[in-house]
Design an enzyme around this catalytic site. Structure first.
Site, mmCIF file in Angstrom:
data_model
loop_
_atom_site.group_PDB
_atom_site.id
_atom_site.type_symbol
_atom_site.label_atom_id
_atom_site.label_comp_id
_atom_site.label_asym_id
_atom_site.label_seq_id
_atom_site.Cartn_x
_atom_site.Cartn_y
_atom_site.Cartn_z
ATOM 1 N N ARG A 1 4.127 -11.839 -4.527
ATOM 2 C CA ARG A 1 4.995 -10.816 -3.933
ATOM 3 C C ARG A 1 5.261 -11.125 -2.460
ATOM 4 O O ARG A 1 6.255 -10.674 -1.891
ATOM 5 C CB ARG A 1 4.326 -9.430 -4.039
ATOM 6 C CG ARG A 1 4.294 -8.850 -5.421
ATOM 7 C CD ARG A 1 3.403 -7.617 -5.489
ATOM 8 N NE ARG A 1 3.785 -6.512 -4.645
ATOM 9 C CZ ARG A 1 4.657 -5.552 -4.983
ATOM 10 N NH1 ARG A 1 5.227 -5.579 -6.167
ATOM 11 N NH2 ARG A 1 4.927 -4.574 -4.153
ATOM 12 N N ARG B 249 7.043 -18.634 4.509
ATOM 13 C CA ARG B 249 8.235 -19.329 5.016
ATOM 14 C C ARG B 249 7.948 -20.043 6.328
ATOM 15 O O ARG B 249 7.045 -19.645 7.072
ATOM 16 C CB ARG B 249 9.424 -18.358 5.129
ATOM 17 C CG ARG B 249 9.270 -17.157 5.977
ATOM 18 C CD ARG B 249 10.625 -16.438 6.152
ATOM 19 N NE ARG B 249 10.898 -15.436 5.118
ATOM 20 C CZ ARG B 249 10.566 -14.145 5.226
ATOM 21 N NH1 ARG B 249 9.968 -13.712 6.312
ATOM 22 N NH2 ARG B 249 10.839 -13.307 4.255
ATOM 23 N N ARG C 13 -5.640 1.496 -10.354
ATOM 24 C CA ARG C 13 -6.249 1.536 -9.040
ATOM 25 C C ARG C 13 -5.691 2.760 -8.334
ATOM 26 O O ARG C 13 -4.484 3.032 -8.373
ATOM 27 C CB ARG C 13 -5.875 0.254 -8.290
ATOM 28 C CG ARG C 13 -6.763 -0.069 -7.160
ATOM 29 C CD ARG C 13 -8.166 -0.427 -7.560
ATOM 30 N NE ARG C 13 -8.952 -0.640 -6.349
ATOM 31 C CZ ARG C 13 -10.235 -0.374 -6.246
ATOM 32 N NH1 ARG C 13 -10.924 0.093 -7.262
ATOM 33 N NH2 ARG C 13 -10.867 -0.605 -5.102
ATOM 34 N N ARG D 259 -4.858 -0.280 5.060
ATOM 35 C CA ARG D 259 -3.796 -0.284 6.066
ATOM 36 C C ARG D 259 -3.677 1.072 6.748
ATOM 37 O O ARG D 259 -4.123 2.087 6.212
ATOM 38 C CB ARG D 259 -2.448 -0.717 5.482
ATOM 39 C CG ARG D 259 -2.057 -0.071 4.186
ATOM 40 C CD ARG D 259 -0.845 -0.791 3.538
ATOM 41 N NE ARG D 259 -0.569 -0.202 2.238
ATOM 42 C CZ ARG D 259 0.213 -0.716 1.300
ATOM 43 N NH1 ARG D 259 0.850 -1.842 1.512
ATOM 44 N NH2 ARG D 259 0.386 -0.110 0.149
ATOM 45 N N TYR E 144 3.792 -3.193 -12.418
ATOM 46 C CA TYR E 144 3.769 -3.105 -10.950
ATOM 47 C C TYR E 144 5.217 -3.112 -10.439
ATOM 48 O O TYR E 144 5.661 -4.040 -9.792
ATOM 49 C CB TYR E 144 2.998 -4.326 -10.434
ATOM 50 C CG TYR E 144 2.530 -4.312 -9.001
ATOM 51 C CD1 TYR E 144 2.867 -3.307 -8.113
ATOM 52 C CD2 TYR E 144 1.718 -5.340 -8.534
ATOM 53 C CE1 TYR E 144 2.406 -3.334 -6.805
ATOM 54 C CE2 TYR E 144 1.254 -5.383 -7.231
ATOM 55 C CZ TYR E 144 1.606 -4.375 -6.374
ATOM 56 O OH TYR E 144 1.159 -4.411 -5.078
ATOM 57 N N ASP F 72 8.540 -2.059 -8.340
ATOM 58 C CA ASP F 72 9.021 -1.483 -7.087
ATOM 59 C C ASP F 72 10.152 -0.506 -7.411
ATOM 60 O O ASP F 72 10.613 -0.444 -8.551
ATOM 61 C CB ASP F 72 9.526 -2.601 -6.165
ATOM 62 C CG ASP F 72 8.377 -3.319 -5.476
ATOM 63 O OD1 ASP F 72 7.349 -2.677 -5.218
ATOM 64 O OD2 ASP F 72 8.509 -4.532 -5.214
#
Ligand code: FAD
Ligand code: UDP
Length: 373
Positions: free
Chosen positions: A171, A175, A248, A279, A347, A349
């Site tokens: 995910r 770069r 989870r 986070r 999962y 989005d």
């Protein structure tokens, strides 16, 4: 029957389905066990700050049709997600890019960064990665894996990275440019005024009953509508007959602080193993807020029990096998449509959920929705 569709779950999947079905003249009843609609994209307005109650939500997609579709419900701002990682007090840019490599090793050119990573990757000799740990090590090498991936991943999922599927780490972009954009997608932003605007518009004119658990009165609800759109946990729908799927969960600790700028960024990840949360979100930065105060949220991951919300499916081998059995059963249902993160155990989005909901409603009602979903 009083309704054409009973829609269980007022999250994004249920809301898109309800909106399109209602537009096509179908009578829908939407129920949700929570006290609000929107599912996990719900925001609570606290002194003019849109607080993402269930974790940071950044809309991103490369599908122009989905982008145009969602833009009919709200205007989007130009927010670009650029999280910062805090590893034992050291700060690194995410995703893994030239800024990160400079901060880690002092390298200044793509060639130097690639050479550094190659030396580390070659030393390990992983040819065919079979799990998250091997996938990460074979992409970025040991330094990044140990400082920015292992601790975060094992806190987030509560399992060794060796036992997790490789796709999870894919995910994140890797770069060799100085670009801190967390996503590679063409379109990205936060709806101006928050996500509730989208859901409120979708559900406008549709009957919604909140604080209503489908399983509390299943027979009653089944008798109300010709068909059911189910967006809750698929294993619960089938009374866990093939065993429980694992999810989870997260505990969100929200804090209102009398400071205008707590961390200088919307998202700061704590990537070490010792910090118990993954986070800290500072919500005002999603909308470039200039309020004199702030709201922050710490995310503490934990294993799901039926007292918590199931936020993430755990797509490891055992759960995938169990889900497959439920999926087969679901495919044989004539009057129940399963969709969304929990019912498809994926999962997803937000852009995936919209695309899938549009596909399902289009097939179901034979609608001419001109969206490349
Ligand atoms: P949900 O939002 O889970 O909605 C399902 C609804 O069904 C819930 O409201 C639930 O209460 C209700 N329900 C369940 N069972 C019952 C029952 N028995 N009776 C009545 N109601 C029931 N996506 C992105 O694109 N970008 C992001 O940045 C992003 N960040 C995320 C961060 C976190 C922490 C999480 C958990 C998810 C994130 N996502 C993100 C994913 C996004 O939240 C989902 O793709 C999307 O919201 C899923 O919509 P849904 O309708 O499938 O599920
Ligand atoms: N991840 C990581 N370090 C980070 C951020 C993410 O190792 O600083 C890994 C972790 O395994 C996580 C996955 O990448 O579960 C996907 O991250 P993403 O930010 O997409 O997770 P989400 O926003 O869905 O929780």
């Amino acid at each position: 029957m009083e309704y054409d569709y009973l829609i269980v779950g007022a999250g994004l999947f249920g809301s898109v389905f309800a909106y399109e079905a209602n537009k096509a003249g179908k009578k829908c009843l939407v129920i949700d066990k929570r006290a609000h609609a929107g599912g996990n994209i719900y925001c609570e307005n606290v002194n003019d700050i849109n607080v993402h109650k269930y974790g940071a939500h950044i809309f991103h997609t490369s599908n122009k049709d989905i982008w145009d579709y969602v833009n009919q419900f709200a205007e989007f701002n130009r927010y670009t997600n650029s999280p910062v990682a805090n590893y034992h007090g050291e700060l690194y840019n995410l995703p893994f890019n030239m800024n990160t490599f400079y901060q880690l090793w002092g390298v200044k050119t793509p060639a130097e960064a690639q050479a550094k990573i190659k030396t580390q990757v070659d030393k390990l000799g992983i040819t065919e990665p079979t799990n998250l740990e091997e996938q990460a090590l074979s992409l970025v090498g040991e330094d990044i894996y140990h400082k920015l991936i292992k601790g975060y991943t094992e806190k987030q999922w509560g399992r060794p990275a060796k036992e997790l599927p490789a796709f999870i780490i894919k995910r994140l972009p890797l770069r060799f440019t100085f670009d801190n954009n967390y996503f590679d997608d063409k379109y990205q932003g936060i709806p101006v005024g928050g996500y509730n605007k989208i859901i409120d518009k979708m559900l406008d004119g549709i009957e919604v009953r909140l604080n209503t658990d489908y399983f509390g009165q299943k027979d009653y609800f089944d008798g109300l509508a010709t068909k059911i759109v189910y967006t809750g946990m698929i294993d619960q729908f089938y009374q866990y007959r093939f065993g429980k799927l694992e999810y989870r969960s997260l505990r969100f600790e929200h804090e209102h602080l009398p400071v205008s700028n707590y961390q200088g960024n919307a998202v700061v990840n704590y990537t070490d193993a010792e910090t118990p949360f993954t986070r800290i979100i500072e919500h005002k930065h999603f909308e470039f807020g200039s309020q004199p105060e702030t709201v922050i949220t710490r995310e503490y991951p934990n294993e799901w029990t039926d007292k918590e919300e199931p936020y993430y499916p755990i797509n490891d081998t055992r759960n995938t096998e169990v889900y497959q059995q439920y999926k087969e059963l679901a495919a044989s249902e004539k009057n129940v449509i399963f969709g969304g993160r929990l019912a498809e155990y994926k999962y997803y989005d937000m852009h995936h959920v919209i695309a899938h909901a549009l596909k399902k409603v289009r097939t179901e009602l034979n609608l001419a929705i001109n969206v490349n979903a």
